[in-house]
Design an enzyme around this catalytic site. Sequence first.
Site, short mmCIF file in Angstrom:
data_model
loop_
_atom_site.label_atom_id
_atom_site.label_comp_id
_atom_site.label_asym_id
_atom_site.label_seq_id
_atom_site.Cartn_x
_atom_site.Cartn_y
_atom_site.Cartn_z
N LYS A 54 -24.63 38.63 -128.94
CA LYS A 54 -25.76 39.57 -128.96
C LYS A 54 -26.38 39.60 -130.36
CE LYS A 54 -23.82 42.43 -125.29
NZ LYS A 54 -22.96 43.55 -124.91
N GLN A 98 -20.23 48.83 -127.12
CA GLN A 98 -19.60 47.79 -126.31
C GLN A 98 -18.44 48.37 -125.51
OE1 GLN A 98 -20.85 44.75 -125.96
NE2 GLN A 98 -19.23 43.91 -124.69
N ASP A 123 -28.64 49.81 -122.85
CA ASP A 123 -27.82 49.42 -121.69
C ASP A 123 -28.39 50.00 -120.40
OD1 ASP A 123 -25.58 47.76 -122.12
OD2 ASP A 123 -24.50 49.37 -123.14
N1 GUN Z 1 -19.18 45.00 -121.79
C1 GUN Z 1 -19.43 43.98 -120.94
N2 GUN Z 1 -20.72 43.98 -120.57
C2 GUN Z 1 -21.30 45.03 -121.18
C3 GUN Z 1 -22.62 45.55 -121.20
O1 GUN Z 1 -23.54 45.06 -120.54
N3 GUN Z 1 -22.82 46.66 -121.98
C4 GUN Z 1 -21.83 47.24 -122.68
N4 GUN Z 1 -22.13 48.31 -123.40
N5 GUN Z 1 -20.59 46.77 -122.69
C5 GUN Z 1 -20.33 45.68 -121.94
#
Ligand code: GUN
Length: 290
Positions: A54, A98, A123
């Site tokens: 990311k 996360q 998100d």
């Molecule tokens: N962990 C795995 N996928 C995601 C996601 O799309 N957002 C977040 N915040 N954590 C994750």
Amino acid sequence: MSARILDGKFYASKIKEETKAAIANLQHNYGVTPGLTVVIVGEDPASQIYVANKHKTGLEMGIGSEVIRLPEAVGKEELLAVIARLNQDVNVHGILVQLPLPQHIKQYETEIVNSIDPLKDVDGFHPVNAGKLAIGEEGLVPCTPNGCIRLLELADIPVEGKRAVVIGRSNIVGKPMFHLLLARHATVTVCHSRTQNLAEVTREADILVAAIGKPKFVTPEMVKPGAVILDVGINRVGERKIVGDVDFEAVQDVAGAITPVPGGVGVLTIAMLMHNTVRAAQLQQKKMIY
Ligand code: GUN
């Protein structure tokens, strides 16, 4: 018959191009560079890789990307204080915590996610954004299901009037996917672990979305010939191999189009996170009332 392979990288590059143009517009019109801060707690190896991807993608696209790494043992109050500070920071337009959180604070996950300013919730997990999606208002939409929809649009796959079946009812994928498909006038069924005669239902689908978290769960007997298959699964098998929720090798002979794993929906998710960061920055410039 062999299915059309829907290459996530190709469509993600299109989304990134669109997003870069929107970044240039924001800089030109408002003098603003969109900023994304990802908060990661602990050392979970899979999360470390996701967050690194990311961060790298954000930097490549000219987004002000920052990662805050907190120790495994961080307390709930400390984490809430970090989020409160980010909520107030005008240079941070998107905040992502996360998941999963370490075991000792997992119980506070909802409270922590809900403490993010909904306008910065890239998100799309905050109840305000979930509610907006459900009633068709403009908000921030979860990246993975939104990526699936953008993929269908970019690949010229019609949704209106089609039978869509979503396997999985999570708040992150299944439920938002349902709302997005419904808003585009599909007839949508959501299946889950208690669904009876699952294959009978999935065989009705013109568009089948698999978001179960079980490797190779969807087999050819579950698929209508010519159907479009979107595989949201990312399942680690063995040391290195990643497979989807769909038995790709077998199902590609029946389906009309299918996303591979890896290289399908997962790639789109990161592109959509950048898209959401820019949208969050746009919403904040317009001072939208939430
Ligand atoms: N962990 C795995 N996928 C995601 C996601 O799309 N957002 C977040 N915040 N954590 C994750």
